[in-house]
Write an enzyme that holds these catalytic residues in place. Structure first.
Site, PDB file in Angstrom:
ATOM      1  N   HIS A 133      -4.224  -9.819  12.268  1.00 42.45           N
ATOM      2  CA  HIS A 133      -3.542 -10.939  12.939  1.00 42.45           C
ATOM      3  C   HIS A 133      -3.995 -11.046  14.393  1.00 42.45           C
ATOM      4  O   HIS A 133      -4.319 -12.132  14.877  1.00 42.45           O
ATOM      5  CB  HIS A 133      -2.030 -10.719  12.852  1.00 42.45           C
ATOM      6  CG  HIS A 133      -1.211 -11.691  13.639  1.00 42.45           C
ATOM      7  ND1 HIS A 133      -0.601 -12.791  13.073  1.00 42.45           N
ATOM      8  CD2 HIS A 133      -0.888 -11.725  14.975  1.00 42.45           C
ATOM      9  CE1 HIS A 133       0.054 -13.455  14.014  1.00 42.45           C
ATOM     10  NE2 HIS A 133      -0.104 -12.826  15.171  1.00 42.45           N
ATOM     11  N   GLU A 134      -4.042  -9.909  15.086  1.00 40.26           N
ATOM     12  CA  GLU A 134      -4.435  -9.924  16.495  1.00 40.26           C
ATOM     13  C   GLU A 134      -5.918 -10.257  16.663  1.00 40.26           C
ATOM     14  O   GLU A 134      -6.296 -11.000  17.570  1.00 40.26           O
ATOM     15  CB  GLU A 134      -4.113  -8.577  17.146  1.00 40.26           C
ATOM     16  CG  GLU A 134      -2.646  -8.191  17.113  1.00 40.26           C
ATOM     17  CD  GLU A 134      -1.732  -9.250  17.711  1.00 40.26           C
ATOM     18  OE1 GLU A 134      -2.195 -10.021  18.583  1.00 40.26           O
ATOM     19  OE2 GLU A 134      -0.558  -9.320  17.312  1.00 40.26           O
TER      20      GLU A 134
END
Length: 302
Positions: free
Chosen positions: A144-145
């Site tokens: 996600h990051e």
């Protein structure tokens, strides 16, 4: 980095050109007295885009300083080695340079990404995340990051904030001139005390609406990063990570300047929801479940 600076300058010039046209129309067509337009536009540029640009350039330094994050230069244990290896693999798959990988001490499950460009970034996870999540869930959070970085979300957010800041500064003062002139019978000369009161109020009102727009984009980018995380780590892993967050999430201890970049943030209801940087976790989970299944590479879709 050079491309990012050019993008900032191009956006800045486009905004200034639009504002110059609007102000010229107000003066020449509607006869509105606005004072020194050049000085106003320069001030709007310096305080609008300048602040956003500086914040973007020092974002990694500020994040490390404010969270006390420890950047992993040489992995000291198996967990740190896994973090670095996982981020490297995901960064290669996303087509970006390897971000710096860091750990910061915090009890909650959280992580964030920041940096001035896709190829100069930082991905950090909390010690709480490492304790509470299994490897599949942590892999999805890292994905996600990394997706935030690959999407260029930090730069886009800074550009949007710069545009909004510039419009707030200019519009508050233009409307202030118009209202002050009307209340004082369109007299010539410098602005009265009413002008400064009006501008002060309008800065807050327009700033509130600007914040709503910026937070709308912030919520949108979370859905997009969730989808990117699902592509890099797997949909079920991403859903499992968000479900774990929904079960254990508490108040974030991330500093204000970094909180919007965390994987999860405070959620409000009603009008307060419009000022939240993150959508509800339940909505994010449902969006992943409703998304069409991406075809597996190497298969033929008929």
């Amino acid at each position: 980095m050079f491309k990012r600076i050019v993008l900032f300058l191009a956006t800045n010039l486009a905004v200034l050109a639009l504002l110059s046209i609007v102000m010229a129309v107000l003066q020449n067509v509607f006869g509105v007295t606005l004072g020194n337009n050049g000085a106003l536009l320069v001030m709007a540029t310096v305080f609008g885009f300048g602040g956003s640009f500086i914040s973007l350039m020092i974002s990694k330094w500020m994040a490390k300083r404010s969270t006390g994050a420890h950047v992993i230069e040489q992995p000291r244990n198996e967990a740190e080695q896994w973090l670095v290896t996982t981020v490297r693999r995901q960064a290669e798959a996303a087509g970006i340079k390897m971000p710096e990988v860091a750990i910061y001490d915090a009890p909650e499950i959280n992580a964030f990404a920041t940096g001035p460009s896709r190829n100069n970034s930082l991905v950090a996870v909390s010690t709480g995340l490492l304790r509470a999540m299994n490897r599949d869930e942590a892999e999805a959070v890292l994905a996600h990051e990394v997706s935030h970085v690959a999407n260029g979300d930090m730069v886009t957010m800074a550009l949007i904030q710069g545009v909004l800041n510039t419009f707030v500064i200019v519009l508050a003062r233009v409307v202030g001139r118009v209202v002050d002139g009307y209340l004082n019978g369109n007299r010539e000369g410098g602005p009265g005390i009413g002008y400064y009161v009006i501008v002060f109020v309008l800065d807050m009102v327009f700033g509130l609406f600007a914040s709503m727009i910026a937070m709308w984009f912030s919520r949108y980018r979370e859905f997009r990063a969730d989808a990117g995380g699902a592509n890099l780590a797997g949909r079920q892993k991403m859903i499992a990570a968000l479900e774990r967050l929904s079960q254990t999430y508490g108040e974030s201890t991330l500093p204000k300047q970094v909180a919007a970049f965390g994987i999860s943030g405070a959620v409000g209801h009603g009008l307060r929801k419009l000022l939240m940087s993150h959508p509800p976790l339940a909505e994010r989970i449902q969006a992943l479940r409703d998304a069409p299944v991406a075809p597996v590479r190497g298969t033929v879709v008929g």
